[in-house]
Design a protein around this motif. Structure first.
Motif, mmCIF file in Angstrom:
data_model
loop_
_atom_site.group_PDB
_atom_site.id
_atom_site.type_symbol
_atom_site.label_atom_id
_atom_site.label_comp_id
_atom_site.label_asym_id
_atom_site.label_seq_id
_atom_site.Cartn_x
_atom_site.Cartn_y
_atom_site.Cartn_z
ATOM 1 N N GLY A 163 -5.628 36.044 52.470
ATOM 2 C CA GLY A 163 -5.991 37.178 52.752
ATOM 3 C C GLY A 163 -5.439 37.820 53.907
ATOM 4 N N ARG A 164 -5.383 39.061 54.096
ATOM 5 C CA ARG A 164 -5.160 39.669 55.304
ATOM 6 C C ARG A 164 -6.307 40.721 55.774
ATOM 7 N N VAL A 165 -6.397 40.790 57.185
ATOM 8 C CA VAL A 165 -7.262 41.589 57.658
ATOM 9 C C VAL A 165 -6.787 43.131 57.383
ATOM 10 N N LEU A 166 -7.553 44.100 56.709
ATOM 11 C CA LEU A 166 -7.130 45.392 56.629
ATOM 12 C C LEU A 166 -8.014 46.356 57.462
ATOM 13 N N PRO A 167 -7.468 47.591 57.672
ATOM 14 C CA PRO A 167 -7.894 48.590 58.502
ATOM 15 C C PRO A 167 -9.471 48.820 58.411
ATOM 16 N N SER A 168 -9.878 48.790 56.851
ATOM 17 C CA SER A 168 -11.410 48.951 56.546
ATOM 18 C C SER A 168 -11.942 47.808 57.035
ATOM 19 N N ASP A 169 -11.607 46.687 57.150
ATOM 20 C CA ASP A 169 -12.276 45.530 57.738
ATOM 21 C C ASP A 169 -12.933 45.343 59.043
ATOM 22 N N LEU A 170 -12.402 46.499 59.767
ATOM 23 C CA LEU A 170 -12.460 46.343 61.468
ATOM 24 C C LEU A 170 -13.790 47.043 61.756
ATOM 25 N N ARG A 174 -15.397 30.871 62.908
ATOM 26 C CA ARG A 174 -14.584 30.029 63.714
ATOM 27 C C ARG A 174 -14.013 30.762 64.835
ATOM 28 N N ARG A 175 -13.489 32.031 64.326
ATOM 29 C CA ARG A 175 -12.645 32.865 65.578
ATOM 30 C C ARG A 175 -12.677 34.344 65.131
ATOM 31 N N SER A 176 -12.394 35.156 66.085
ATOM 32 C CA SER A 176 -12.323 36.617 65.626
ATOM 33 C C SER A 176 -10.957 36.784 65.105
ATOM 34 N N LEU A 177 -10.917 37.705 64.255
ATOM 35 C CA LEU A 177 -9.776 38.079 63.142
ATOM 36 C C LEU A 177 -9.109 39.559 63.658
ATOM 37 N N ARG A 178 -7.959 39.767 64.072
ATOM 38 C CA ARG A 178 -7.659 41.073 64.295
ATOM 39 C C ARG A 178 -7.027 41.780 63.291
ATOM 40 N N LEU A 179 -6.422 43.022 63.175
ATOM 41 C CA LEU A 179 -5.893 43.931 62.239
ATOM 42 C C LEU A 179 -4.608 43.053 61.555
ATOM 43 N N LEU A 180 -4.393 43.100 60.326
ATOM 44 C CA LEU A 180 -3.046 42.523 59.874
ATOM 45 C C LEU A 180 -3.101 41.026 59.948
ATOM 46 N N GLU A 181 -3.822 40.406 60.504
ATOM 47 C CA GLU A 181 -3.737 39.008 60.762
ATOM 48 C C GLU A 181 -4.029 38.241 59.541
ATOM 49 N N MET A 223 -12.539 41.565 62.725
ATOM 50 C CA MET A 223 -13.157 41.784 61.345
ATOM 51 C C MET A 223 -14.644 41.871 61.569
ATOM 52 N N ASN A 224 -15.116 42.604 60.906
ATOM 53 C CA ASN A 224 -16.661 42.669 60.719
ATOM 54 C C ASN A 224 -17.277 41.603 60.131
ATOM 55 N N ASN A 225 -18.399 41.088 60.485
ATOM 56 C CA ASN A 225 -18.688 39.723 59.947
ATOM 57 C C ASN A 225 -19.202 39.891 58.499
ATOM 58 N N ALA A 226 -19.762 41.047 57.965
ATOM 59 C CA ALA A 226 -19.897 41.242 56.459
ATOM 60 C C ALA A 226 -18.689 40.964 55.862
ATOM 61 N N ARG A 227 -17.762 41.350 56.365
ATOM 62 C CA ARG A 227 -16.194 41.276 55.548
ATOM 63 C C ARG A 227 -15.607 39.762 55.164
ATOM 64 N N TYR A 228 -16.555 38.860 56.093
ATOM 65 C CA TYR A 228 -16.013 37.433 55.702
ATOM 66 C C TYR A 228 -16.731 36.898 54.599
ATOM 67 N N LEU A 229 -17.815 37.568 54.164
ATOM 68 C CA LEU A 229 -18.474 37.179 53.144
ATOM 69 C C LEU A 229 -18.051 37.668 51.855
ATOM 70 N N ARG A 230 -17.283 38.871 52.230
ATOM 71 C CA ARG A 230 -16.831 39.585 50.983
ATOM 72 C C ARG A 230 -15.407 38.859 50.676
ATOM 73 N N GLU A 231 -14.885 38.435 51.572
ATOM 74 C CA GLU A 231 -13.735 37.665 51.248
ATOM 75 C C GLU A 231 -14.217 36.308 50.599
#
Length: 155
Positions: free
Chosen positions: A52-59, A108-115, A65-73
C-alpha cells in the motif's frame, strides 16, 4: 451554468469529505486486483503480503498516518487474502458474511505521505499451530478409520 457547476463541485467535495469515499473506491479495487492480477492461493494459512501507499486522506494533524487507517489497510489485506483463497466467492454463493471478532495492531513506526508499506500477517502462535496440525491429523485418521476417506462430502 457556472453556478450549477460550482454547486455540483461543492456537493461532490462535501460527499467526499463527509463519507469515506476512498474506502468505497479502494475496497472493490483491492478485490479486483486480487482476483485478476494476483495468483490464486490454495493454503488459507499461507503468508501473504499486501502493499500500500499512504494517501493524503490517511494523514492526521501531525502529518503521519492515522492509527485507525492501519486497521483499514489490514481490512483491505484481509479482503484481498479471502479473494485470493477463494473464500470470498464461496461466501457470496452461500450468501454469508465474515465477522472480524477481534484485531490487534502493532505500530512499528510512523508513516508519512506517499510512503510505501506492506501489511504482513503476524506469525501463528505455537499453540495455534499445534491445534491446527492436531486437528488435521486427527480428522484424517478418523476419516480413514470410518472408511470415509474416499467418499466426497456431497454424497
Amino acid at each position: 451554468m457556472l453556478g450549477l457547476l460550482v454547486a455540483l463541485l461543492a456537493l461532490g467535495l462535501a460527499v467526499f469529505a463527509l463519507l469515506d469515499v476512498w474506502y468505497l473506491v479502494r475496497l472493490p479495487c483491492a478485490v479486483l486486483r486480487a482476483r485478476l492480477l494476483q495468483p490464486r492461493v490454495r493454503d488459507l494459512l499461507a503468508e501473504q503480503r499486501f502493499p500500500g501507499r499512504v494517501l493524503p486522506s490517511d494523514l492526521d494533524l501531525l502529518l503521519h498516518m492515522n492509527n485507525a487507517r492501519y486497521l483499514r489497510e489490514a481490512d483491505f489485506a484481509r479482503v484481498a487474502h479471502l479473494t485470493r483463497c477463494g473464500v470470498l466467492g464461496a461466501l457470496r454463493e452461500l450468501r454469508a458474511h465474515t465477522v472480524l471478532a477481534a484485531s490487534c495492531a502493532r505500530h512499528r513506526r510512523s508513516l508519512r505521505l506517499l510512503e510505501p508499506f506492506e501489511v504482513e500477517p503476524p506469525e501463528l502462535p505455537a499453540d495455534l499451530q499445534h491445534w491446527i496440525s492436531y486437528n488435521e491429523a486427527s480428522s484424517q485418521l478418523l476419516r480413514m478409520e470410518s472408511g470415509l476417506s474416499d467418499v466426497t462430502k456431497d454424497q
